[in-house]
Design an enzyme around this catalytic site. Structure first.
Site, PDB file in Angstrom:
ATOM      1  N   CYS A 223      55.798 -15.317  32.160  1.00  0.00           N
ATOM      2  CA  CYS A 223      55.473 -14.930  30.786  1.00  0.00           C
ATOM      3  C   CYS A 223      54.243 -15.689  30.290  1.00  0.00           C
ATOM      4  CB  CYS A 223      56.687 -15.120  29.880  1.00  0.00           C
ATOM      5  SG  CYS A 223      56.586 -14.164  28.340  1.00  0.00           S
TER       6      CYS A 223
ATOM      7  N   HIS B 123      61.506 -12.733  32.407  1.00  0.00           N
ATOM      8  CA  HIS B 123      62.397 -13.889  32.279  1.00  0.00           C
ATOM      9  C   HIS B 123      63.685 -13.582  33.042  1.00  0.00           C
ATOM     10  CE1 HIS B 123      60.143 -16.214  29.332  1.00  0.00           C
ATOM     11  NE2 HIS B 123      59.906 -15.093  28.678  1.00  0.00           N
TER      12      HIS B 123
END
Length: 483
Positions: free
Chosen positions: A331, A428
């Site tokens: 991310c 994630h």
């Protein structure tokens, strides 16, 4: 079994007293008894969040509690989430969606609006469930935050529910914590506090009993349970992260402990792997040699990028890659691997552009709209399934994306360098699926037959936690809170 209460609020004398685990344990025990139960936290402040079934985000702790209750996480379980982006400001998320970026003073005024969202969600849960177990935030003794409080006694008073107070004996001063907290409450708040839970006890209970008797005499309220210190639990932590995981396997993974690191639970599977030595490297600490370096997610990518540079990580990464090491960016960490990160709208701070690490041929621009989605697919570098969730504000573009890391619903996702030493992704939870975890570690150089299943570990821990909390549920039944 009938529910011994319709709503019960669990508050703590301090942060990290064990409110989250007590709520999770009660949810699991009630579920075992056939009670339709839901967790609830009016307001949460955390950088660890989870994507919900209705396409929003809530605190990670409420997602864990939902699992304990046998439910899919939903935004009504945590209607107000604050994600700090600096020491004085936070992203305000209402019913799972970003509402604004506010400083602490502005949010304090906004709480009256936030309380409306809290009561709206609570009302919907009341219509659907037999029992609601509510988690407070921090401590009700925070005098400076009492006005417009929606997180602790302000909520309990608004819905007129009983409260139990949890104190952590392991940190010391447990009797002072309880008596001092009660002294800070108003008369009506003390009346609704029906008893205490002493958490994380280890030792001879006989040596504690004189203190318990004194506490009950001083306060006129019962100690409902003394819960044991349980070693080796595998549960999603919301905030606290250990700086090291020493004494594990020979395969070393290091992760910079960014000032605004988000979703450190991404690495729980690595922490649990017996052949992995996972280390979080905090400010000022020497960066050790490693087999794999992972740049984690961030709530302030440009700010954390500046921190990385100040700590010497670019030189360390260059040396690490020169000697054949592998790098993963997740991310915000993925965004840092590119050539630049632009924030033209001031999403995470002052508007502007930052030069990034330049390890992947791509650029990123932060956007106002946050992408929140649960995903599944396959690894592009191995025959392995991957699951996870996206939770980011930004779009990346560039030639590096032509060589993806994963295929999600048939579309390419992430990037890999031409020499296959660097992998970046917006996913994630990418280590949570056992196949993906094994494939990623094999890509990084670990030859192992060990499979870590985080779902099974979490379930086993919730069952242990529930077993240890039976005395508390029995005590709550004796209180006859429904009468």
């Amino acid at each position: 079994m009938s529910a011994p209460f319709s709503t019960l609020m669990v508050q703590g004398c301090t942060s990290d007293a064990g409110k989250t685990t007590v709520v999770a344990a009660l949810c699991r025990l009630l579920l075992r008894g056939g009670v339709k139960v839901a967790p609830f936290k009016p307001q949460n402040m955390a950088l660890n969040s989870a994507v919900t079934s209705d396409g929003g985000e809530i605190g990670r702790a409420q997602a864990l509690q939902a699992i304990a209750a046998g439910l899919a996480p939903h935004t009504d379980m945590n209607p107000v989430l604050l994600k700090p982006s600096s020491d004085t400001g936070a992203q305000v998320i209402i019913h799972g969606k970003v509402r604004a970026e506010m400083n602490a003073r502005d949010y304090h005024q906004y709480k009256t609006v936030a309380m409306g969202a809290v009561l709206e969600s609570y009302g919907r849960l009341q219509e659907q469930y037999q029992a609601i177990v509510v988690e407070g935030a921090g401590s009700p003794a925070e005098i400076n935050l009492r006005e417009r409080d929606i997180a602790n006694m302000g909520f309990a008073e608004a819905v007129d529910c009983p409260v139990i107070l949890v104190a952590d004996i392991d940190r010391g001063g447990v009797f002072a914590h309880i008596v001092g907290t009660l002294a800070c409450l108003s008369e009506s708040e003390r009346k609704r506090t029906v008893g205490f839970v002493i958490n994380r006890f280890r030792g001879d209970i006989a040596l504690l009993e004189p203190g318990l008797k004194w506490l009950e005499e001083q306060t006129g309220k019962p100690v409902l349970a003394v819960l044991p210190y349980l070693h080796g639990l595998f549960l999603d932590a919301e905030d606290a992260v250990e700086s090291t995981q020493a004494g594990r396997g020979a395969f070393r993974v290091v992760v910079p402990l960014l000032p605004h690191m988000s979703n450190h639970t991404d690495f729980d599977a690595l922490r649990a792997h017996p052949e992995v030595d996972l280390q979080f490297i905090k400010h000022g600490r020497a960066i050790p040699d490693a087999d794999l370096i992972i740049l984690p997610g961030s709530k302030n990518t440009r700010g954390d990028l500046e921190w990385l540079v100040s700590q010497g990580w670019p030189d360390k990464l260059a040396r690490h890659l020169r000697y054949g090491g592998k790098v993963i960016g997740v991310c915000g960490g993925f965004q840092m691997l590119g050539k630049s990160v632009a924030d033209p709208h001031g999403i995470e701070g002052a508007a502007g552009d930052s030069s990034a690490l330049g390890l992947l041929d791509m650029t990123t621009e932060l956007t106002r709209e946050k992408r929140l989605v649960q995903v599944g697919g396959v690894c592009d570098f191995a025959d392995a399934a991957v699951t996870g969730y996206e939770i980011h504000m930004g779009e990346s573009r560039g030639a590096a994306l032509a060589r993806p890391a994963f295929r999600i619903d048939g579309r390419p996702e992430g990037a890999r360098s031409d020499d296959d030493q660097i992998l970046g992704t917006y996913l994630h939870g990418l280590f949570d699926a056992p196949q993906a975890c094994a494939a990623l570690l094999a890509w990084a150089g670990l030859k192992s037959e060990v499979v870590v299943d985080t779902g099974c570990l979490r379930e086993a821990s919730l069952e242990r936690l529930a077993d240890a909390t039976v005395p508390l549920l029995d005590a709550l039944k004796r209180l006859k809170l429904r009468d």
